[in-house]
Scaffold this motif. Structure first.
Motif, mmCIF file in Angstrom:
data_model
loop_
_atom_site.group_PDB
_atom_site.id
_atom_site.type_symbol
_atom_site.label_atom_id
_atom_site.label_comp_id
_atom_site.label_asym_id
_atom_site.label_seq_id
_atom_site.Cartn_x
_atom_site.Cartn_y
_atom_site.Cartn_z
ATOM 1 N N UNK A 6 0.855 -1.179 0.000
ATOM 2 C CA UNK A 6 0.000 0.000 0.000
ATOM 3 C C UNK A 6 0.891 1.229 0.000
ATOM 4 N N UNK A 7 0.515 2.173 -0.822
ATOM 5 C CA UNK A 7 1.200 3.462 -0.879
ATOM 6 C C UNK A 7 0.266 4.529 -0.351
ATOM 7 N N UNK A 8 0.818 5.469 0.394
ATOM 8 C CA UNK A 8 0.048 6.651 0.777
ATOM 9 C C UNK A 8 0.444 7.750 -0.199
ATOM 10 N N UNK A 9 -0.542 8.256 -0.903
ATOM 11 C CA UNK A 9 -0.305 9.306 -1.889
ATOM 12 C C UNK A 9 -0.298 10.674 -1.219
ATOM 13 N N UNK A 10 0.157 11.679 -1.955
ATOM 14 C CA UNK A 10 0.252 13.037 -1.419
ATOM 15 C C UNK A 10 -1.111 13.578 -0.980
ATOM 16 N N UNK A 14 -4.974 5.943 -0.456
ATOM 17 C CA UNK A 14 -4.157 4.732 -0.436
ATOM 18 C C UNK A 14 -4.260 4.025 -1.775
ATOM 19 N N UNK A 15 -3.126 3.543 -2.272
ATOM 20 C CA UNK A 15 -3.066 2.794 -3.517
ATOM 21 C C UNK A 15 -2.539 1.403 -3.194
ATOM 22 N N UNK A 16 -3.157 0.364 -3.741
ATOM 23 C CA UNK A 16 -2.743 -1.015 -3.502
ATOM 24 C C UNK A 16 -2.201 -1.610 -4.787
ATOM 25 N N UNK A 25 9.486 -0.495 -7.078
ATOM 26 C CA UNK A 25 8.184 -0.120 -7.624
ATOM 27 C C UNK A 25 7.757 1.255 -7.112
ATOM 28 N N UNK A 26 8.032 1.548 -5.854
ATOM 29 C CA UNK A 26 7.705 2.873 -5.309
ATOM 30 C C UNK A 26 8.502 3.957 -6.032
ATOM 31 N N UNK A 43 4.202 13.035 -4.156
ATOM 32 C CA UNK A 43 4.930 11.775 -4.039
ATOM 33 C C UNK A 43 4.109 10.727 -3.274
ATOM 34 N N UNK A 44 4.536 9.469 -3.424
ATOM 35 C CA UNK A 44 3.911 8.371 -2.701
ATOM 36 C C UNK A 44 4.921 7.764 -1.736
ATOM 37 N N UNK A 45 4.419 7.168 -0.674
ATOM 38 C CA UNK A 45 5.259 6.540 0.344
ATOM 39 C C UNK A 45 4.727 5.142 0.627
#
Length: 84
Positions: A6-10, A14-16, A25-26, A43-45
């Motif tokens: 899961x990424x937390x976007x700006x 949340x993106x899976x 990939x990040x 950015x994504x984290x």
């Protein structure tokens, strides 16, 4: 080994996704070469990663996570440092 991540976007969404190398990939997402969804939310984290036995298992788990509510997805995430 495959991972669901899961990424937390700006914009705090949340993106899976799935990948064999979550950090690479990040970086791809942050360079604008990731999913269309994340391109306008940089950015994504990386906030979560879960190992899976193979690609098929990772894709099944990705679908399960995508069906969760926002609150249920947040519950998967480790507590923030200092949060109690």
């Amino acid at each position: 080994m495959w991972y669901v991540y899961l990424l937390r976007c700006a914009d705090n969404t949340l993106y899976t996704g799935v990948a064999t190398d979550v950090d690479r990939r990040a970086r791809e997402h942050n360079s604008g070469h990731g999913a269309k969804y994340t391109r306008s939310r940089l950015p994504v984290t990386v906030v979560y990663r879960e190992p899976c036995a193979d690609r098929s298992a990772a894709l099944r788990r990705e679908i399960e996570i995508k069906r969760l509510s926002r609150q249920e997805k947040e519950a998967l995430l480790p507590a923030a440092p200092g949060a109690e």
